[in-house]
Design an enzyme around this catalytic site. Structure first.
Site, PDB file in Angstrom:
ATOM      1  N   LYS B  51     -12.943 -18.578  11.271  1.00 38.56           N
ATOM      2  CA  LYS B  51     -11.857 -19.346  11.577  1.00 38.56           C
ATOM      3  C   LYS B  51     -12.407 -20.651  12.059  1.00 38.56           C
ATOM      4  O   LYS B  51     -11.512 -21.604  11.959  1.00 38.56           O
ATOM      5  CB  LYS B  51     -11.144 -18.683  12.865  1.00 38.56           C
ATOM      6  N   ARG B 267     -15.644  -2.893   2.936  1.00 39.34           N
ATOM      7  CA  ARG B 267     -16.667  -2.341   4.123  1.00 39.34           C
ATOM      8  C   ARG B 267     -16.454  -0.907   4.337  1.00 39.34           C
ATOM      9  O   ARG B 267     -15.503  -0.420   3.808  1.00 39.34           O
ATOM     10  CB  ARG B 267     -16.388  -3.039   5.407  1.00 39.34           C
ATOM     11  N   ALA B 315      -9.742  -6.448  14.046  1.00 42.55           N
ATOM     12  CA  ALA B 315     -10.420  -6.255  15.468  1.00 42.55           C
ATOM     13  C   ALA B 315      -9.085  -5.969  16.416  1.00 42.55           C
ATOM     14  O   ALA B 315      -9.233  -5.310  17.215  1.00 42.55           O
ATOM     15  CB  ALA B 315     -10.743  -7.887  15.953  1.00 42.55           C
ATOM     16  N   HIS B 440      14.422 -26.494  19.203  1.00 41.67           N
ATOM     17  CA  HIS B 440      14.643 -27.158  18.375  1.00 41.67           C
ATOM     18  C   HIS B 440      14.021 -28.674  18.420  1.00 41.67           C
ATOM     19  O   HIS B 440      14.069 -29.251  19.584  1.00 41.67           O
ATOM     20  CB  HIS B 440      16.157 -27.543  18.009  1.00 41.67           C
TER      21      HIS B 440
END
Lengths: 465, 465
Positions: B51, B267, B315, B440
């Protein structure tokens, strides 16, 4: 021409109400001052163009962080003309999209001032036409106000209607008022390279009881770090023009010399000249219409929404009230005005979002309060994005775990707050929030952690830093 | 030494469970392979470092949009060393923060392989110590697998354990596997200037039943636009090294020459060598532990969470299950495993988030389905941010309005999805979602609009574009 509903004002509230009424089968007409004002202040001279410029400021701030991502920029030039073009393109696209969409749905828009002639008639001044209708919804919005001797001239002194016309970035700028408008533009202009002085007469930025002092303090600290010259408890005493500059005397005894002044000092409801007196609709002393929880005025078939119903002048409050009004016209009784769940979001050097009560407000109201505070500093997603500053503050009723309010300052606070808005509306408590599912890594985790801090007792995440 | 709970594995699930058990008054110990692996795969070799790099890619993409914000960059250099330093700094900060925090809370971490000796004893191989305990939680995670003749060597062929060691950006790269790992790295490496070929053996990217085909299609289109060479229904036939290059024959008959290969191909659960046989804990054919809805194995006081309980290797699923397990140990029965509300989030050229069922899954299960689709194209906040691409797809049970799933592709989808996660958990229906409050301008408005599309019938917002 005869309609089920005539809406006076096609701003955020009026337009949304129009779509909603159409969706629910009503024959609707909109009345709006001119083709250029469809979408109202929010779209044309408010939240939409300012958020656009704010995103530019956000990008400019990112330059400082790029080296940590292996990106070594070679500098940049700034071009106000391109910024304006980009901004105006978004505004015009949305506005023209609105009109085209209304046309597709066969919702007519009549241009001119709408005036209530009698309980079933709206007269449109510009088109000189009378619209007969079952219901009327007033959504006429608000206007800028000026301040003492600072009269906007659109050349040196700007209000929020005029600031969009700026053709180049002023070198030095004074912003009067540390509310939402002031802190948004202080960030924007500072990041685009202006020297900014921000004066606020009260002792904190964002001086609203709905916003915790901690949010004001965090924001002030960051704006100062970015170089904004913030003067609290300060007002403008006098000013004079010297050539192309303005010499401004402040109440703290200092003098600042700037090229332009922006006034961000409040707005007044547009409740004059729309024929209220013809049907006997009542206003309070400040000019707001008196409406019940269904947005109904004292005249049974006439409703009002948005800036004219209370000082909480937010587009989404108006949109929500518009739907409340239309629902009530159609016989629903489940949807009501509810200022408690209206999120207040400010886009400045941080996003700052508040919903519900602050700790102080809750205590004043007699609640015993528990507060869960979680910092974004150790939040993994915020760290990944280089934006790990700020906090979530969750205010909970100690007696029953009810969520009284939430205050988020930090990355994407304006989106994150909705999680709490929905659960407050659903009447879910802090235990629910603490036991829900949060993606990892996500900013949202901080919300779950704040709920755990309250429900299971503090684990001192926040105090670590 | 005697504990209430010994947790084998201090990855996301184990660590979170440790904190939670501590918070709830249990005397807890963690067992982890080494001080460098605290935080597990997610922190050290997975979601956190990826990330980070993805945010860099996002910033690089922003360069193309800057001119519309009046920012004219003069170009940039790239520096993999600085990117690595920044990334590793975040990973190490979190890892050291974890350890320090555990120390402050007096939660010991024992280093070495944890092996169940008997129902009340965990043996830590490295420290040669036996831990006596009331409960055991297994949170041992998963490991990379390789694929046929492509054996990771950390020099030319990388798996997701090794890719972090890359010292410079390869000029040409082959990524094998179009799942989450493949599309994330394809975006990252492409934006950092590599030529990327992405091969996927199935007929779409993100070939998971949990993710709607529309998300795959949108993503593929954008990755292609950015220049990624995507080959679907394609696999690697053979390869050979020529000097510093790899010549790779693909099943489509073509040959590509690259400098590096990344394998993103799945995995396997770590359920070997941890002493399951000593207490008779059962596994399924694929190696996953059999657990009940409270994460309990067939041995009453031994629980499991995360990658070893099912192929949904996320996770936060592990963290949630860790809390489920601990809650059950303490006698709670309200918290249960619930894969239905686990959001699946992919960070590539878009954020792609899914929770619950897709339209196809729901129909297969016999639901009559209504779908509300709203585009981000006309969303004002997304337009302001220059990120108005993507959609919200809300899947609803036509019979009772129950929310069956939601699929968001677009800006901050990974945070937005939580609104739906919470309301699905709360059992709230589409009517509730349609009548809630949305700021908004906000991205969140698209969620409310998707609910209105279902509840009140379509207004064709999506079809406009």
């Amino acid at each position: 021409m005869r309609f089920d509903l005539v809406i006076v004002g096609a701003g955020s509230g009026g337009y949304e109400a129009g779509l909603y009424a159409h969706r629910r089968g009503m024959k609707v007409a909109l009345v709006e001052l001119s083709p250029e004002s469809v979408g109202g202040n929010c779209l044309n001279r408010g939240c939409i163009p300012s958020k656009y410029m704010r995103h530019g400021a956000y990008l400019l701030e990112k330059f400082q962080k790029m080296p940590s991502y292996g990106i070594l920029p070679k500098g940049y030039d700034l071009d106000m003309k391109k910024l304006r073009e980009g901004r105006d393109h978004v505004v015009v696209s949305i506005r023209e999209g609105f009109k085209k969409f209304a046309q597709q749905l066969k919702i007519p828009i009549f241009y001119g001032r709408g005036v209530i002639k009698d309980e079933r008639t709206v007269y449109v001044e510009g088109e000189d036409i009378e619209l007969k209708t079952g219901f009327i919804l007033l959504a006429t919005g608000s206007s800028t106000t000026s301040l003492g001797n600072l009269v906007p001239d659109g050349r040196y002194i700007y209000d929020t209607d005029q600031i969009w016309n700026l053709e180049s970035f002023p070198k030095r700028m004074l912003i009067v008022g540390g509310g939402a408008v002031g802190v948004e533009f202080a960030y924007i202009f500072k990041m685009y390279g202006c020297d900014v002085v921000l004066v606020e007469i009260k002792d904190r930025l964002l001086p609203s009881n709905d916003i915790p002092e901690e949010s004001s303090r965090y924001l002030a600290r960051k704006l100062k770090r970015l170089g904004v010259d913030i003067r609290l408890k300060t007002s403008v005493e006098s000013w004079e023009r010297k050539g192309e500059s303005l010499n401004i005397k402040l109440s703290d005894g200092s003098e600042v010399i700037v090229d332009a002044v922006l006034l961000g000092v409040g707005r007044k409801p547009n409740t004059e000249g729309i024929g209220l007196e013809n049907v006997g609709i009542k206003k309070d002393q400040r000019g707001f219409l008196l409406v019940n929880e269904y947005c109904q005025t004292c005249v049974e078939n006439i409703y009002a929404c948005g800036d004219i119903t209370s000082p909480l002048m937010l587009a989404h409050k108006s949109m929500y009230e518009g739907r409340v009004a239309v629902s009530h016209m159609l016989g629903d009784r489940d949807l009501k005005r509810d200022e408690r769940i209206v999120p207040k979001i400010i886009y400045s050097a941080y996003e700052i979002a508040s919903v519900g009560l602050t700790e102080e407000q809750a205590e004043e109201m007699g609640y015993e309060v528990k507060v869960g505070v979680v910092s974004f500093v150790p939040n993994p997603k915020a760290m990944d994005d280089g934006e790990n500053e700020g906090f979530v503050r969750l205010v909970v009723d100690a007696e029953n775990g009810g969520i009284l309010g939430c205050h988020i300052l930090g990355p994407y606070a304006g989106e994150l707050i909705h999680q709490v808005v929905h659960l407050m509306k659903a009447g879910k408590d802090v235990e629910f929030l603490s036991k829900s599912m949060y993606a990892h890594p996500s900013l949202s985790e901080a919300i779950g952690q704040s709920a755990m801090e309250v429900h299971f007792g503090p684990l001192t995440w926040a105090k670590r830093h």
